[in-house]
Design an enzyme around this catalytic site. Structure first.
Site, PDB file in Angstrom:
ATOM      1  N   ASN A  50       2.811   4.266 -10.822  1.00  0.00           N
ATOM      2  CA  ASN A  50       1.730   4.088 -11.189  1.00  0.00           C
ATOM      3  C   ASN A  50       0.537   3.676 -10.157  1.00  0.00           C
ATOM      4  O   ASN A  50      -0.810   4.245 -10.561  1.00  0.00           O
ATOM      5  CB  ASN A  50       1.326   2.808 -12.353  1.00  0.00           C
ATOM      6  CG  ASN A  50       0.104   2.220 -12.784  1.00  0.00           C
ATOM      7  OD1 ASN A  50      -0.332   2.882 -13.937  1.00  0.00           O
ATOM      8  ND2 ASN A  50       0.066   1.075 -12.260  1.00  0.00           N
ATOM      9  N   TYR A 110      -8.576  14.538  -7.969  1.00  0.00           N
ATOM     10  CA  TYR A 110      -7.526  14.395  -8.993  1.00  0.00           C
ATOM     11  C   TYR A 110      -7.149  14.516  -9.548  1.00  0.00           C
ATOM     12  O   TYR A 110      -5.979  14.438  -9.813  1.00  0.00           O
ATOM     13  CB  TYR A 110      -8.525  13.220  -9.854  1.00  0.00           C
ATOM     14  CG  TYR A 110      -7.746  11.828 -11.228  1.00  0.00           C
ATOM     15  CD1 TYR A 110      -6.948  10.994 -10.452  1.00  0.00           C
ATOM     16  CD2 TYR A 110      -7.506  12.722 -12.145  1.00  0.00           C
ATOM     17  CE1 TYR A 110      -6.763  10.215 -11.388  1.00  0.00           C
ATOM     18  CE2 TYR A 110      -7.369  11.821 -13.675  1.00  0.00           C
ATOM     19  CZ  TYR A 110      -6.350  10.601 -12.455  1.00  0.00           C
ATOM     20  OH  TYR A 110      -5.907   9.895 -13.467  1.00  0.00           O
ATOM     21  N   ASP A 132       1.012  -1.392   0.329  1.00  0.00           N
ATOM     22  CA  ASP A 132      -0.125   0.374   0.070  1.00  0.00           C
ATOM     23  C   ASP A 132       1.417   1.015  -0.026  1.00  0.00           C
ATOM     24  O   ASP A 132       0.852   1.888   0.433  1.00  0.00           O
ATOM     25  CB  ASP A 132      -0.647   0.456   0.838  1.00  0.00           C
ATOM     26  CG  ASP A 132      -2.192   1.214   1.739  1.00  0.00           C
ATOM     27  OD1 ASP A 132      -2.061   2.353   0.747  1.00  0.00           O
ATOM     28  OD2 ASP A 132      -3.040   0.841   2.102  1.00  0.00           O
TER      29      ASP A 132
END
Ligand code: NAI
Length: 256
Positions: free
Chosen positions: A90, A156, A63
């Site tokens: 990524n 985002y 994580d």
């Protein structure tokens, strides 16, 4: 092409979508691959797939929001393979799709923790290992949403703008040591991340997909392999003079 023979590459979020295609492409180019993810079953399946093609690959649960785990895991990768040459940051999440004034602090922090703090932790842990290898390449997944705006998923957008700028700053810090840092900016790619957005959309999955296709002058959304090809280039010595740059792979989305 075999541009990455024996290079050790770690890919966060390697179990699905762009990460999975990247693991596959790096392996096809001769790399040894560390698949890192929080979805263990799918991550191990990627490792097994690579191994069945003769690639030296392994899987770790990681994580990226846990700094201690990031330090320990990248150290374990370097010990397992003897070195680390390439880090692909990524792992990412899209977060909530609400107007900015409706987003809670928790929703904001959740996206920042994975998309920004995760990249920071992984870079921090990788630098001593890349130095030890005599140089290397870090590839950070930003987005077209790190370059242009759109009226959706505000945290985002902020996170991917941060990744774009972090990549340039880190490139300048580490260029003298032969460590290159670049960002990749995909247009919409049909992965679990975008399929989930399509399923949650008001217009429904099929209409969402058609609208997305129309946003790309080339006529359709991209495939994970389109992005993996760019990542492999930046990881390789073909890009030995490329650092602090942004590789846009978006079917013309940002050319308007
Ligand atoms: P995806 O949702 O298909 O895959 C993301 C992977 O990251 C999954 O395997 C997931 O388990 C993993 N992950 C999530 N949280 C994690 C955490 N805390 N620690 C470790 N792994 C974690 O996403 P996709 O579409 O393949 O995206 C990959 C990257 O590309 C992301 O950074 C995304 O923001 C970026 N990107 C994607 C675009 C798209 O249209 N799909 C467009 C532009 C950028």
């Amino acid at each position: 092409m075999q541009r990455l023979t024996d290079k050790v590459c770690a890919v966060t979020g390697g179990a699905h979508g762009i990460g999975r295609a990247t693991c596959k492409r790096l392996a096809q180019e001769g790399a040894r691959v560390a698949v890192l993810d929080i979805t263990d079953e799918e991550g191990r399946a990627v490792r097994d797939d690579l191994a069945s093609d003769g690639t030296d690959a392994d899987y770790w649960h990681l994580d990226v929001t846990d700094e201690t785990a990031v330090q320990e895991t990248l150290q374990a990768v370097a010990e397992r393979f003897g070195r680390l040459d390439v880090l692909v940051n990524n792992a990412g999440i899209s977060g909530v799709n609400k107007a900015p004034h409706e987003v809670t602090s928790e929703e904001w922090d959740e996206v920042m923790a994975v998309n920004v703090r995760g990249v920071f932790y992984c870079v921090k842990a990788a630098i001593p290992l890349l130095r030890k290898a005599g140089g290397g390449s870090i590839v950070n997944l930003s987005s077209i949403y790190g370059i242009v705006g759109a009226p959706d998923i505000p945290p985002y957008h902020a996170s991917k703008g941060a990744v774009r700028e972090m990549s340039k700053t880190d490139a300048l810090f580490y260029a003298p040591e032969g460590i290159r840092v670049n960002s990749v900016h995909p247009g919409f790619i049909w992965t679990p991340l975008v399929k989930a957005m399509a399923e949650a959309s008001e217009e429904g999955k099929d209409a969402f997909r058609r609208n997305l296709d129309d946003l790309h002058p080339i006529g359709h959304v991209g495939a994970p392999e389109d992005i993996a090809a760019g990542i492999a280039y930046l990881a390789s010595d073909d890009a030995k003079f490329v650092t602090g740059s942004e590789l846009v792979i978006d079917g013309g989305y940002t050319a308007h």
